[in-house]
Design a protein around this motif. Structure first.
Motif, mmCIF file in Angstrom:
data_model
loop_
_atom_site.group_PDB
_atom_site.id
_atom_site.type_symbol
_atom_site.label_atom_id
_atom_site.label_comp_id
_atom_site.label_asym_id
_atom_site.label_seq_id
_atom_site.Cartn_x
_atom_site.Cartn_y
_atom_site.Cartn_z
ATOM 1 N N ALA A 145 0.830 -1.201 0.000
ATOM 2 C CA ALA A 145 0.000 0.000 0.000
ATOM 3 C C ALA A 145 0.871 1.260 0.000
ATOM 4 O O ALA A 145 0.605 2.218 -0.743
ATOM 5 N N MET A 146 1.916 1.257 0.820
ATOM 6 C CA MET A 146 2.812 2.409 0.879
ATOM 7 C C MET A 146 3.592 2.549 -0.420
ATOM 8 O O MET A 146 3.808 3.671 -0.912
ATOM 9 N N GLN A 147 4.002 1.435 -1.016
ATOM 10 C CA GLN A 147 4.689 1.493 -2.310
ATOM 11 C C GLN A 147 3.807 2.172 -3.353
ATOM 12 O O GLN A 147 4.263 3.032 -4.110
ATOM 13 N N GLY A 148 2.540 1.790 -3.397
ATOM 14 C CA GLY A 148 1.622 2.395 -4.357
ATOM 15 C C GLY A 148 1.503 3.895 -4.151
ATOM 16 O O GLY A 148 1.510 4.671 -5.126
ATOM 17 N N ALA A 149 1.394 4.322 -2.888
ATOM 18 C CA ALA A 149 1.262 5.751 -2.603
ATOM 19 C C ALA A 149 2.530 6.514 -2.977
ATOM 20 O O ALA A 149 2.471 7.614 -3.530
ATOM 21 N N LEU A 150 3.698 5.935 -2.685
ATOM 22 C CA LEU A 150 4.967 6.593 -3.011
ATOM 23 C C LEU A 150 5.176 6.694 -4.523
ATOM 24 O O LEU A 150 5.639 7.722 -5.032
ATOM 25 N N GLU A 151 4.831 5.634 -5.237
ATOM 26 C CA GLU A 151 5.032 5.654 -6.685
ATOM 27 C C GLU A 151 4.058 6.611 -7.371
ATOM 28 O O GLU A 151 4.387 7.177 -8.415
ATOM 29 N N THR A 152 2.895 6.816 -6.778
ATOM 30 C CA THR A 152 1.967 7.822 -7.290
ATOM 31 C C THR A 152 2.595 9.212 -7.222
ATOM 32 O O THR A 152 2.330 10.075 -8.062
ATOM 33 N N LEU A 153 3.454 9.415 -6.216
ATOM 34 C CA LEU A 153 4.158 10.694 -6.059
ATOM 35 C C LEU A 153 5.441 10.770 -6.886
ATOM 36 O O LEU A 153 6.162 11.760 -6.821
ATOM 37 N N GLY A 154 5.728 9.691 -7.623
ATOM 38 C CA GLY A 154 6.892 9.693 -8.500
ATOM 39 C C GLY A 154 8.167 9.139 -7.900
ATOM 40 O O GLY A 154 9.239 9.279 -8.493
ATOM 41 N N LEU A 155 8.077 8.485 -6.729
ATOM 42 C CA LEU A 155 9.260 7.903 -6.119
ATOM 43 C C LEU A 155 9.401 6.434 -6.516
ATOM 44 O O LEU A 155 8.465 5.653 -6.352
ATOM 45 N N HIS A 156 10.556 6.069 -7.030
ATOM 46 C CA HIS A 156 10.816 4.669 -7.332
ATOM 47 C C HIS A 156 10.968 3.918 -6.011
ATOM 48 O O HIS A 156 11.768 4.299 -5.153
ATOM 49 N N THR A 157 10.200 2.857 -5.847
ATOM 50 C CA THR A 157 10.123 2.162 -4.560
ATOM 51 C C THR A 157 10.223 0.659 -4.767
ATOM 52 O O THR A 157 9.682 0.121 -5.741
ATOM 53 N N ARG A 158 10.908 -0.013 -3.855
ATOM 54 C CA ARG A 158 11.004 -1.466 -3.902
ATOM 55 C C ARG A 158 10.538 -2.041 -2.563
ATOM 56 O O ARG A 158 10.962 -1.581 -1.507
ATOM 57 N N VAL A 159 9.651 -3.040 -2.642
ATOM 58 C CA VAL A 159 9.268 -3.800 -1.457
ATOM 59 C C VAL A 159 10.111 -5.065 -1.439
ATOM 60 O O VAL A 159 10.157 -5.809 -2.427
ATOM 61 N N ILE A 160 10.803 -5.301 -0.325
ATOM 62 C CA ILE A 160 11.681 -6.453 -0.190
ATOM 63 C C ILE A 160 11.207 -7.275 0.999
ATOM 64 O O ILE A 160 11.161 -6.778 2.133
ATOM 65 N N SER A 161 10.857 -8.523 0.743
ATOM 66 C CA SER A 161 10.251 -9.372 1.775
ATOM 67 C C SER A 161 11.240 -10.410 2.294
ATOM 68 O O SER A 161 11.976 -11.028 1.524
ATOM 69 N N ALA A 162 11.208 -10.602 3.618
ATOM 70 C CA ALA A 162 12.026 -11.646 4.231
ATOM 71 C C ALA A 162 11.458 -13.024 3.949
ATOM 72 O O ALA A 162 12.157 -14.028 4.082
ATOM 73 N N ILE A 163 10.180 -13.089 3.548
ATOM 74 C CA ILE A 163 9.549 -14.341 3.124
ATOM 75 C C ILE A 163 9.384 -14.263 1.610
ATOM 76 O O ILE A 163 8.687 -13.379 1.114
ATOM 77 N N PRO A 164 10.021 -15.134 0.837
ATOM 78 C CA PRO A 164 9.948 -15.030 -0.623
ATOM 79 C C PRO A 164 8.510 -15.116 -1.143
ATOM 80 O O PRO A 164 7.756 -16.004 -0.770
ATOM 81 N N MET A 165 8.138 -14.141 -1.953
ATOM 82 C CA MET A 165 6.856 -14.143 -2.671
ATOM 83 C C MET A 165 7.080 -13.336 -3.945
ATOM 84 O O MET A 165 6.697 -12.175 -4.056
ATOM 85 N N ASP A 166 7.762 -13.982 -4.873
ATOM 86 C CA ASP A 166 8.340 -13.304 -6.029
ATOM 87 C C ASP A 166 7.331 -12.594 -6.926
ATOM 88 O O ASP A 166 7.698 -11.678 -7.661
ATOM 89 N N GLN A 167 6.077 -12.986 -6.871
ATOM 90 C CA GLN A 167 5.100 -12.353 -7.761
ATOM 91 C C GLN A 167 4.689 -10.967 -7.298
ATOM 92 O O GLN A 167 4.135 -10.193 -8.080
ATOM 93 N N VAL A 168 4.949 -10.631 -6.029
ATOM 94 C CA VAL A 168 4.507 -9.330 -5.534
ATOM 95 C C VAL A 168 5.649 -8.450 -5.037
ATOM 96 O O VAL A 168 5.491 -7.228 -4.954
ATOM 97 N N CYS A 169 6.804 -9.041 -4.683
ATOM 98 C CA CYS A 169 7.917 -8.241 -4.192
ATOM 99 C C CYS A 169 9.221 -9.026 -4.301
ATOM 100 O O CYS A 169 9.216 -10.219 -4.624
ATOM 101 N N GLU A 170 10.323 -8.355 -4.038
ATOM 102 C CA GLU A 170 11.628 -8.978 -4.159
ATOM 103 C C GLU A 170 11.988 -9.744 -2.878
ATOM 104 O O GLU A 170 11.589 -9.349 -1.791
ATOM 105 N N PRO A 171 12.768 -10.815 -3.009
ATOM 106 C CA PRO A 171 13.296 -11.471 -1.807
ATOM 107 C C PRO A 171 14.434 -10.629 -1.224
ATOM 108 O O PRO A 171 15.048 -9.830 -1.931
#
Length: 246
Positions: free
Chosen positions: A95-121
């Motif tokens: 949700a925060m990634q979406g809000a930041l990217e709407t403002l033009g900030l390149h954002t990466r969500v990195i998860s400690a639990i792998p879920m490659d379809q939605v974020c990076e490991p």
């Protein structure tokens, strides 16, 4: 033509920071879930600091959706409850990634639990590279292990990313000797040591996070995220906050 904004703005006090906020901070006035206007407001606060040239990583709790300890207290097996809480942090991070990217900030969500379809490991060197490229990095799913809070995850990731400080955004403008929401005579500390926080049982972060910050000499700055422009002001050496160190 000279850049007047550069002339008037003092240099930020830190160049790479960790922002830790609770999941409840995203609820707004609701009692549960995400409040999009509040998420957008916090995203604007992050952007205002990013515009100063500060490299930012974030950890967001999941208590607005599910809290492992509460689930465990209600009879759920603790490990399962904690994993559910970790998944809640991923939802908040997206949700925060979406809000930041709407403002033009390149954002990466990195998860400690792998879920490659939605974020990076989580790969440390890759995360560091994202920060060097001025991307906002949001660390999700805690440490990937049950029995550890997002406070501990924030301190761990801040240490790994060589952050200069952890900024903890709360509803009050620092650390008090008692709850200022309940006691009019509560006194705010300008600064306090890690040991004092532990000895006085002050609710800054959990004991594991405080101990890890102390071991790595990582300052914790507690400030009000509800104060408009508060995050930027603190990074410019202004505003009211409490610094935990030493």
């Amino acid at each position: 033509m000279q850049d007047t904004a550069t002339q008037s703005d003092p240099r930020p006090t830190h160049s790479r920071v960790m922002l830790k906020i609770s999941g409840e901070a995203l609820m707004g006035d609701q009692g549960f879930g995400l409040h999009p206007p509040t998420v957008e407001r916090i995203a604007r606060e992050v952007k205002s600091v990013h515009d100063l040239g500060v490299e930012i990583c974030m950890v967001i709790g999941g208590g607005n959706i599910f809290r492992g300890l509460q689930g465990s207290a209600q009879g759920m097996e603790r490990t399962t409850a904690d994993y559910m809480g970790m998944l809640a942090t991923v939802m908040n991070a997206l949700a925060m990634q979406g809000a930041l990217e709407t403002l033009g900030l390149h954002t990466r969500v990195i998860s400690a639990i792998p879920m490659d379809q939605v974020c990076e490991p989580y790969i440390r060197r890759r995360a560091v590279r994202h920060l060097e490229k001025k991307r906002v990095v949001i660390f999700a799913a805690g440490t990937g292990n049950p029995y550890f809070t997002t406070d501990t995850a924030a301190t761990l990731r801040a240490s790994e990313m060589s952050c200069e400080a952890i900024f903890k955004g709360t509803k009050v403008d620092g650390v008090y000797d008692k709850d200022p929401m309940k006691h009019d005579d509560a006194v705010r500390y300008d600064s306090i040591t890690y040991d004092e926080v532990l000895q006085k049982h002050l609710k800054v972060m959990d004991a594991s996070a405080i101990a890890l910050a102390r071991e790595n000499q990582l300052p914790i700055i507690v400030f009000s995220l509800d104060e408009p422009g508060g995050f930027r002001s603190i990074l410019r050496g202004e505003g009211t906050s409490t610094r935990v160190e030493g």
